[in-house]
Each structure stands twice: as C-alpha cells, then as structure tokens.
Design an enzyme around this catalytic site. Structure first.
Site, PDB file in Angstrom:
ATOM      1  N   ARG A  70       7.130 -38.515 -25.437  1.00  0.00           N
ATOM      2  CA  ARG A  70       5.729 -38.875 -25.602  1.00  0.00           C
ATOM      3  C   ARG A  70       5.553 -40.380 -25.377  1.00  0.00           C
ATOM      4  O   ARG A  70       6.439 -41.164 -25.672  1.00  0.00           O
ATOM      5  CB  ARG A  70       5.252 -38.528 -27.018  1.00  0.00           C
ATOM      6  N   TYR A 198       5.734 -33.975 -19.493  1.00  0.00           N
ATOM      7  CA  TYR A 198       6.598 -33.808 -20.645  1.00  0.00           C
ATOM      8  C   TYR A 198       5.896 -33.256 -21.896  1.00  0.00           C
ATOM      9  O   TYR A 198       4.840 -33.764 -22.295  1.00  0.00           O
ATOM     10  CB  TYR A 198       7.274 -35.146 -21.029  1.00  0.00           C
ATOM     11  N   GLY A 199       6.520 -32.315 -22.544  1.00  0.00           N
ATOM     12  CA  GLY A 199       6.178 -31.777 -23.878  1.00  0.00           C
ATOM     13  C   GLY A 199       4.819 -32.177 -24.409  1.00  0.00           C
ATOM     14  O   GLY A 199       3.769 -31.766 -23.901  1.00  0.00           O
ATOM     15  N   LYS A 207       0.468 -31.106 -29.625  1.00  0.00           N
ATOM     16  CA  LYS A 207       0.043 -32.282 -30.370  1.00  0.00           C
ATOM     17  C   LYS A 207      -1.425 -32.637 -30.075  1.00  0.00           C
ATOM     18  O   LYS A 207      -2.168 -33.032 -30.968  1.00  0.00           O
ATOM     19  CB  LYS A 207       0.966 -33.471 -30.077  1.00  0.00           C
ATOM     20  N   HIS A 227       1.543 -32.356 -39.351  1.00  0.00           N
ATOM     21  CA  HIS A 227       2.835 -32.344 -38.627  1.00  0.00           C
ATOM     22  C   HIS A 227       3.907 -31.871 -39.609  1.00  0.00           C
ATOM     23  O   HIS A 227       4.719 -32.660 -40.078  1.00  0.00           O
ATOM     24  CB  HIS A 227       3.125 -33.767 -38.130  1.00  0.00           C
ATOM     25  N   SER A 249       8.758 -37.226 -36.076  1.00  0.00           N
ATOM     26  CA  SER A 249       9.441 -36.608 -34.940  1.00  0.00           C
ATOM     27  C   SER A 249      10.942 -36.865 -35.005  1.00  0.00           C
ATOM     28  O   SER A 249      11.379 -37.985 -35.278  1.00  0.00           O
ATOM     29  CB  SER A 249       8.877 -37.185 -33.641  1.00  0.00           C
ATOM     30  N   ALA A 250      11.697 -35.809 -34.736  1.00  0.00           N
ATOM     31  CA  ALA A 250      13.168 -35.876 -34.733  1.00  0.00           C
ATOM     32  C   ALA A 250      13.731 -36.344 -36.083  1.00  0.00           C
ATOM     33  O   ALA A 250      14.705 -37.079 -36.131  1.00  0.00           O
ATOM     34  CB  ALA A 250      13.676 -36.758 -33.583  1.00  0.00           C
ATOM     35  N   CYS A 251      13.097 -35.904 -37.171  1.00  0.00           N
ATOM     36  CA  CYS A 251      13.590 -36.239 -38.509  1.00  0.00           C
ATOM     37  C   CYS A 251      13.866 -35.018 -39.363  1.00  0.00           C
ATOM     38  O   CYS A 251      13.921 -35.109 -40.594  1.00  0.00           O
ATOM     39  CB  CYS A 251      12.625 -37.180 -39.211  1.00  0.00           C
ATOM     40  N   GLY A 252      14.030 -33.844 -38.738  1.00  0.00           N
ATOM     41  CA  GLY A 252      14.582 -32.723 -39.491  1.00  0.00           C
ATOM     42  C   GLY A 252      13.688 -31.539 -39.788  1.00  0.00           C
ATOM     43  O   GLY A 252      14.092 -30.657 -40.554  1.00  0.00           O
ATOM     44  N   LYS A 253      12.492 -31.438 -39.180  1.00  0.00           N
ATOM     45  CA  LYS A 253      11.638 -30.287 -39.480  1.00  0.00           C
ATOM     46  C   LYS A 253      12.237 -28.978 -38.983  1.00  0.00           C
ATOM     47  O   LYS A 253      12.325 -28.003 -39.725  1.00  0.00           O
ATOM     48  CB  LYS A 253      10.235 -30.473 -38.871  1.00  0.00           C
ATOM     49  N   ASP A 278       6.845 -27.237 -36.775  1.00  0.00           N
ATOM     50  CA  ASP A 278       6.270 -28.500 -36.287  1.00  0.00           C
ATOM     51  C   ASP A 278       4.835 -28.739 -36.750  1.00  0.00           C
ATOM     52  O   ASP A 278       4.464 -29.876 -37.000  1.00  0.00           O
ATOM     53  CB  ASP A 278       6.328 -28.526 -34.754  1.00  0.00           C
ATOM     54  N   ARG A 367      15.322 -31.005 -25.070  1.00  0.00           N
ATOM     55  CA  ARG A 367      14.700 -29.984 -25.923  1.00  0.00           C
ATOM     56  C   ARG A 367      14.914 -28.582 -25.384  1.00  0.00           C
ATOM     57  O   ARG A 367      15.241 -28.384 -24.223  1.00  0.00           O
ATOM     58  CB  ARG A 367      13.202 -30.262 -26.032  1.00  0.00           C
ATOM     59  N   ARG A 398      13.236 -41.096 -42.346  1.00  0.00           N
ATOM     60  CA  ARG A 398      14.601 -41.514 -42.038  1.00  0.00           C
ATOM     61  C   ARG A 398      14.757 -42.924 -42.582  1.00  0.00           C
ATOM     62  O   ARG A 398      14.299 -43.879 -41.974  1.00  0.00           O
ATOM     63  CB  ARG A 398      14.726 -41.511 -40.514  1.00  0.00           C
ATOM     64  N   PHE A 491      21.140 -30.701 -43.831  1.00  0.00           N
ATOM     65  CA  PHE A 491      21.093 -29.343 -43.280  1.00  0.00           C
ATOM     66  C   PHE A 491      21.041 -28.295 -44.403  1.00  0.00           C
ATOM     67  O   PHE A 491      20.222 -28.441 -45.310  1.00  0.00           O
ATOM     68  CB  PHE A 491      22.257 -29.141 -42.299  1.00  0.00           C
ATOM     69  N   ASN A 494      20.511 -29.086 -48.015  1.00  0.00           N
ATOM     70  CA  ASN A 494      19.200 -29.540 -48.501  1.00  0.00           C
ATOM     71  C   ASN A 494      18.575 -28.521 -49.458  1.00  0.00           C
ATOM     72  O   ASN A 494      17.679 -28.850 -50.230  1.00  0.00           O
ATOM     73  CB  ASN A 494      18.258 -29.824 -47.324  1.00  0.00           C
TER      74      ASN A 494
HETATM   75  P1  GTP Z   1      10.208 -32.948 -33.680  1.00  0.00           P
HETATM   76  O1  GTP Z   1      10.379 -31.672 -32.943  1.00  0.00           O
HETATM   77  O2  GTP Z   1      10.414 -34.162 -32.815  1.00  0.00           O
HETATM   78  O3  GTP Z   1       8.920 -33.043 -34.431  1.00  0.00           O
HETATM   79  O4  GTP Z   1      11.439 -33.104 -34.702  1.00  0.00           O
HETATM   80  P2  GTP Z   1      11.984 -32.362 -36.009  1.00  0.00           P
HETATM   81  O5  GTP Z   1      11.428 -33.036 -37.214  1.00  0.00           O
HETATM   82  O6  GTP Z   1      11.817 -30.897 -35.907  1.00  0.00           O
HETATM   83  O7  GTP Z   1      13.534 -32.770 -35.989  1.00  0.00           O
HETATM   84  P3  GTP Z   1      14.850 -31.864 -35.891  1.00  0.00           P
HETATM   85  O8  GTP Z   1      14.960 -30.864 -37.018  1.00  0.00           O
HETATM   86  O9  GTP Z   1      14.945 -31.327 -34.539  1.00  0.00           O
HETATM   87  O10 GTP Z   1      15.983 -32.959 -36.136  1.00  0.00           O
HETATM   88  C1  GTP Z   1      16.177 -34.068 -35.322  1.00  0.00           C
HETATM   89  C2  GTP Z   1      17.570 -34.595 -35.444  1.00  0.00           C
HETATM   90  O11 GTP Z   1      17.904 -34.873 -36.804  1.00  0.00           O
HETATM   91  C3  GTP Z   1      18.621 -33.610 -34.935  1.00  0.00           C
HETATM   92  O12 GTP Z   1      19.578 -34.308 -34.189  1.00  0.00           O
HETATM   93  C4  GTP Z   1      19.214 -33.050 -36.189  1.00  0.00           C
HETATM   94  O13 GTP Z   1      20.546 -32.635 -36.006  1.00  0.00           O
HETATM   95  C5  GTP Z   1      19.095 -34.209 -37.183  1.00  0.00           C
HETATM   96  N1  GTP Z   1      18.928 -33.700 -38.575  1.00  0.00           N
HETATM   97  C6  GTP Z   1      18.088 -32.720 -38.967  1.00  0.00           C
HETATM   98  N2  GTP Z   1      18.211 -32.473 -40.299  1.00  0.00           N
HETATM   99  C7  GTP Z   1      19.143 -33.333 -40.755  1.00  0.00           C
HETATM  100  C8  GTP Z   1      19.712 -33.562 -42.058  1.00  0.00           C
HETATM  101  O14 GTP Z   1      19.367 -32.934 -43.059  1.00  0.00           O
HETATM  102  N3  GTP Z   1      20.643 -34.561 -42.139  1.00  0.00           N
HETATM  103  C9  GTP Z   1      21.042 -35.274 -41.049  1.00  0.00           C
HETATM  104  N4  GTP Z   1      21.966 -36.214 -41.219  1.00  0.00           N
HETATM  105  N5  GTP Z   1      20.538 -35.063 -39.795  1.00  0.00           N
HETATM  106  C10 GTP Z   1      19.600 -34.114 -39.655  1.00  0.00           C
HETATM  107  C1  SPV Z   2       7.421 -34.548 -31.493  1.00  0.00           C
HETATM  108  O1  SPV Z   2       7.609 -35.541 -30.784  1.00  0.00           O
HETATM  109  O2  SPV Z   2       7.071 -34.643 -32.690  1.00  0.00           O
HETATM  110  C2  SPV Z   2       7.634 -33.186 -30.952  1.00  0.00           C
HETATM  111  C3  SPV Z   2       7.859 -33.043 -29.521  1.00  0.00           C
HETATM  112  O3  SPV Z   2       7.572 -32.234 -31.698  1.00  0.00           O
HETATM  113  S1  SPV Z   2       6.397 -33.146 -28.575  1.00  0.00           S
HETATM  114  O4  SPV Z   2       5.922 -31.808 -28.292  1.00  0.00           O
HETATM  115  O5  SPV Z   2       6.743 -33.841 -27.335  1.00  0.00           O
HETATM  116  O6  SPV Z   2       5.392 -33.867 -29.323  1.00  0.00           O
HETATM  117 MN    MN Z   3       6.828 -32.828 -33.744  1.00  0.00          MN
END
Ligand code: GTP
Ligand code: SPV
Ligand code: MN
Length: 598
Positions: A70, A198-199, A207, A227, A249-253, A278, A367, A398, A491, A494
């Site tokens: 994004r 892209y996404g 989004k 979100h 984003s990318a923080c564990g959802k 998400d 992704r 994070r 993971f 949690n």
């Molecule tokens: P978006 O799709 O971007 O909104 O992200 P998301 O919040 O769904 O994130 P996702 O669960 O895909 O996790 C992103 C990254 O964080 C991955 O590389 C996971 O392996 C890592 N991760 C997820 N949960 C944990 C956790 O509990 N601990 C740690 N150390 N890493 C984690």
């Molecule tokens: C995010 O960035 O929070 C995502 C991927 O879930 S995207 O669909 O590109 O927004």
């Molecule tokens: Mn997201």
C-alpha cells in the site's frame, strides 16, 4: 449482461465512454468465469502455474517491483471540508481530485477488457452487509475479488433490490509510482484508484470500501468498521466466546484468527474458530451487546513467517486453490518464503536466480489469496447474518519495549483511550521505512476515512444506557529482551493470555490495579507445558512508571493534534491516567497493595 438498475448501467456506460475499453464484461462470479480468467493470465504471464502435484490450482503472480505494498502518501480522502478528513489523512479538494485522476483514466483501457464486478461485503442475506461495484481493467483484481468477496450475480441482485452501491473505479495504468492515486470520496460513496495493481490499492472492496468508506457510513449509521480479526475461543465447557482484535498491518491478526491451542490446552478441549482475519463490522444488537460480521469471504494474508509451527491452519489451506503474490519458488516449483521451512528457494520474488545478496527470496509483504472456507478452523458462524456477539475487544501493537504483555481497561472510556494511544513499529505492508514507531490508533491510521477526533467520539458514544459492551484489553506479543529476542513465544501460546482475558470477562480471574490498567499477576497466566526464560514473565508484566509518564506525555501531545475535535471525555481520561502515574511516582497517594480489582 447489463443490470436492471439504471443508475448502475449509466455509471458503467459513463466509465466506458471515458476509459474506452475494447470490451466490457459483467462478472457473474461463476467457476467457469474464474477458470477462463486464470487461463487468460497464464497465457499473458500474469500468472505462473505452481507445482500441480503438491499445489493443485495454485498460481504465482509477480508484481511490478515498484508496486508491492500500500502507498499511504498517495492515498487521499476527498471531503468538501478538510477538517472532516482530519490530520490523520491526506486530503484533497473533491473537484481537484476528480480532475487529477480523471485525466489519468482518459482512454486508459484502450485495447483492454473492462470488468464490472458487483460484490457484497458480508453474507448476502445479512442486514449488516453492504454492496459495491468495482470496475477494473485487471483480471488479477477480478480473480482476487472473486476469492475475497461474494462477487457476481447474487451481489448484483442485492444491489438491484437496494438501489444503491459504493462505486469503485480502478485501472492498473502504467504502474508508474509517479502516476498513482488511491482516492476516496466518502460523501459520494466513490473510490477511484489508478496506477497500482497491488492488494489494498486495487482490491477496492477491502481497505477502500470496507474500512475507509464504511467507517464514514458507520459513523452516521451507528456502527463500527474496524481493522480487526474475529476469533471464537471454545473452552473445555464447549462455550465459545468471540474476541475482536485490532493490530496494525503485519502485526498478527491472521495468526491470532487461526490460532491453534498449545498441546495441553488441546487435550483439555480448547479450540479456536476463525471468523475473520482483517476487517470487522460491528454494531449493538437488541440485547445491547456488540455483534460482528467479517465482511470478507477470503484471506489476503502475509506469507513470510507462515509455517507448520506458527500457523498450521494457514499452511493447510494454502495447499490448493490459492493465488500467491511475490513469493519465491523452490526447484520443484513450489511456493516458498522466509520462515516456511529449511528448503532453499531457486527463484526470488522477482523471478531472478535466488541470491541472498539481493535480500529476502520472498518479498517481506508477499501474500496469499485464498477462500476463507479452505481454512480448517473456519467457523460456521461466519455465515451467520446476525454476526457473532463480541465479549472482548483487544488492541495491540509491535512494541519492543515498555508495553506489557497484556492489560485490561477499567471501563469503556479507558478502553477507548488504550485504543487511541496505540503505537506500533511500521511494517512492509506499506511502502516506506520499516521498524519506526508511529501512532496508530485502533490500528486504523491508514484506514479511518474521517477525522480521528470524531472517530474517538464515535467510539465513546457506544457507552450508553442499556449497552452490554465488551471488555477492552491491550496486548503486546512483540516485547523483546536485552538479547533482542522476543520475550513471549506468541502464536498458539497467545491463548494463555486470551484465557486470562476471557476469565476476566466471566469473573473467574484476578487482576492487579496499576495506573495504566489492570494486569494479571504472573501466576494468573497458565504456563503449563511452556519453557519461558527465567524472569521473562515478570519482565513482560512489569510497569515502569517513569517511562510510562513520558509515554503519557507523548500520547497527550499526539491527541492534542486533534484540537477541538478531540472529545473532552478522552482528554479527561488521559489526564486521569497521567495523574495516577504522577501520584504513583511521587508516592503522594497511598500505594495500593496488589489489591484484586473487581
Ligand atoms: P495484515 O494482513 O497486513 O493486516 O496483517 P496481520 O495483522 O494479519 O499480520 P499477520 O498475522 O499476517 O502477521 C504478520 C507477521 O507477524 C508474520 O510474519 C507473522 O509470522 C508474525 N506474527 C504473527 N503473530 C505473531 C506472534 O504472536 N508473535 C510473533 N513473534 N510474531 C507473530
Ligand atoms: C494491510 O496492509 O493491512 C493488509 C493488506 O491487510 S492490504 O490489502 O494491502 O491492505
Ligand atoms: Mn490489514
């Protein structure tokens, strides 16, 4: 086939007149249509078939290397009044924005097919669902929308019944980052996106519609578009309680949504049920509780870090019928990414021979797109038109230091402050530097379609007579020790923290009152079967008053940026916590012994 809805036909004609495609295709959402899109993309090279023995009907898409995430600086909210978009958004005057992007759309689909995609966000029969139509010239977008939404004839029929829909116009354009915009016109229920495939930039149901436009609508209609993941936690008594959690984003959802309980828990009968990973649309039901639906029908999840150890549910669902974007491949043409396993990739995400000197083999924001029903933990309740009742709302970021593993808000107002105070390290999900801490209230910084001051007021407004609101918590799975390693295993483990939260909901667990919130004592977290380094849990649950005073000052300065729009109640709540910290530091107030909170 054009629609029975004149307004829809008129808009499609108008767009076709402007963009001048060779053909117009109305999507019906059928298997045959999906098959033919895939076949076409295999011919053009937009998709590459992966190993059909190990990964039947799985394909790889390689984005333009300048188009892999994004782009927040090109994402704008166009409202008549600049303050309605707020300091949290990039703003442009609607007339100026239309003129700018319409110039790019002029003739941009010549030689291409224009696809008309009617889609429904949420179960087709749910009163909480909302529909839209995306027009795009990208077959990759159509294929992704087919997986991610309820798309095609049923959605078109709902739109014809309702007579209204969100308009989304997208073209991949030249993929030139200098000629790229993702524009939102909430007052016109319109989205225009140009120059990215892209996404989140291009799958407009996600989004753009389900968060930015929907958050605007939700505010005026009395609901919330967030979100957040939604997960059901089943305990040994076979009671299922639903949790909605907002992490940036990318923080564990995705990972928390698909959580697999630790072995001992599994033996005792605990289980996780995935409802969404998400986006969460939530509103008070007649009984005063919050009910939530997942408006999506698929997952667009982060590949790196996904493994049999971290997320076996995800790995299982990715074995067939999945689109992969920007992952690496092994010698036998299987998808691969960092953290998957010990095999070596041969081609990186750009299709080059893999060379570690070029960086990771898979793009850090690579992704997968997959139908939600392929997930082994997919909850049958995800199709419930009334949604699921939410017992706990969790915020989290994070944070390598300061923020404890878990804390509980004293009440709704304090919970809103916890959400509004969130900060998190930036990730590869958006372009720009990774690892910088920034404020990201409710994990909605890139997605809130209006002024955050008004948004906080909207959140506060749910606390009214008769409301049976969820308890609010804040977590941090990402705290690091002095050696730079995560202190908490994360993971599936949690669940140990979720168990405490849910026992707080039912009144079966204790907590200790601190100035920043209620925390468990170390003995309140079940560590059976888990080897934690000595002192790790104490560190994870420690509250450093002095450091928190500095944090509260920073939060206060941030909130002040919303000026008059910041609700006084939130300001007062911030003052209450800051005062409690000051009192605890000076010792002026009698220190409470670790008293159990109610
Ligand atoms: P978006 O799709 O971007 O909104 O992200 P998301 O919040 O769904 O994130 P996702 O669960 O895909 O996790 C992103 C990254 O964080 C991955 O590389 C996971 O392996 C890592 N991760 C997820 N949960 C944990 C956790 O509990 N601990 C740690 N150390 N890493 C984690
Ligand atoms: C995010 O960035 O929070 C995502 C991927 O879930 S995207 O669909 O590109 O927004
Ligand atoms: Mn997201």
């Amino acid at each position: 086939m054009p629609s029975k809805l004149e307004a829809l036909n008129r808009w499609v004609d108008e767009v076709a007149g402007k963009t001048r495609p060779d053909r117009v295709h109305w999507c019906d959402g059928s298997d045959a249509e999906y098959r033919s899109l895939v076949d076409g993309m295999l011919k053009t090279g937009d998709l590459i078939e992966l190993n059909p023995q190990t990964h039947p009907r799985c394909y790889l898409h390689r984005s333009d290397p300048r188009d892999v995430a994004r782009v927040e600086k090109l994402t704008v909210i166009c409202t008549k009044n600049r303050d309605d978009a707020g300091p949290n958004n990039h703003w442009m005057d609607p007339a100026e924005a239309h003129a700018k992007i319409d110039a790019l759309f002029d003739g941009c689909m010549q030689g291409r097919t224009m696809y008309v995609i009617p889609y429904c966000m949420g179960p087709i029969g749910s009163p909480l669902s909302r529909c839209g139509v995306e027009i795009t010239d990208s077959p990759y977008v159509v294929a992704n929308m087919r997986i991610m939404t309820r798309m095609g004839t049923a959605a078109r029929e709902r739109i014809e019944r309702e007579g209204s829909f969100v308009k989304g116009l997208h073209s991949t354009g030249e993929l030139d980052p200098e000629r790229r915009w993702i524009m939102h016109f909430p007052e016109e229920l319109t989205i225009k996106s140009y120059g990215s495939g892209y996404g989140g930039n291009a799958l407009l149901g996600k989004k753009c519609h389900a968060l930015r436009i929907a958050s605007w609508q939700a505010r005026s209609e009395g609901w919330l578009a967030e979100h957040m993941l939604i997960v059901g936690i089943e305990n040994p008594r076979h009671e299922i309680r639903y949790v909605a959690a907002a992490f940036p984003s990318a923080c564990g959802k995705t990972n928390l949504a698909m959580l697999i309980p630790p072995e001992g828990y599994r033996r005792d009968g605990w289980k996780g049920w995935t409802v969404g990973d998400d986006i969460c649309w939530m509103r008070p039901g007649r009984d005063g509780r919050l009910y939530a639906i997942n408006p999506e029908a698929g997952f667009f999840g982060v590949a790196p870090g996904t493994s049999a150890h971290t997320n076996a549910n995800a790995l299982a669902m990715l074995q067939h019928d999945t689109l992969f974007t920007n992952v690496a491949v092994t010698a036998d043409n299987q998808p691969w990414w960092e953290g998957l396993d010990g095999r070596k990739p041969v081609k990186d995400w750009q299709g080059r021979d893999y060379d570690p000197a070029n960086g990771p083999a898979a793009h850090p924001n690579s992704r997968f797109t997959v139908r939600a029903s392929q997930c082994p933990s997919w909850s049958p309740e995800a199709e419930n038109p009334e949604g699921v009742p939410i017992d706990a709302i969790v915020f989290g970021g994070r944070r390598a230091s300061l923020v404890p593993l878990v804390m509980e808000a004293r009440d709704w107002t304090h919970g809103v402050l916890l959400g509004a105070s969130m900060a998190s390290e930036t990730t590869a999900a958006a372009t720009g530097q990774v690892g910088l801490i920034r404020r990201d209230p409710m994990a909605m910084k890139p997605f809130c379609g209006y002024n955050y001051g008004d948004y906080f007021a909207h959140w506060l407004s749910f606390d009214r007579p008769g409301a049976q609101l969820a308890k609010v918590f804040h977590v941090n799975w990402f705290r690091k020790g002095k050696d730079g390693r995560f202190l908490w295993p994360g993971f599936g483990d949690n669940l140990r923290v979720l168990e405490w939260m849910l026992k707080r909901v039912t009144g079966e667990a204790d907590a200790v009152e601190t100035p920043i919130g209620r925390l468990p004592r170390a003995e309140d977290i079940n560590l059976d079967g888990l080897e934690l380094p000595d002192g790790a849990l104490d560190e994870l649950l420690q509250v450093d008053n002095e450091a928190w005073r500095a944090e509260l000052a920073a939060i206060g300065a941030y909130l002040d940026g919303y000026g008059d729009r910041l609700p006084e109640a939130l300001r007062a709540e911030h003052r209450r916590v800051a005062d409690a910290l000051d009192a605890a530091s000076s010792g002026a107030a009698p220190r409470r012994a670790a008293a159990a909170a109610s």
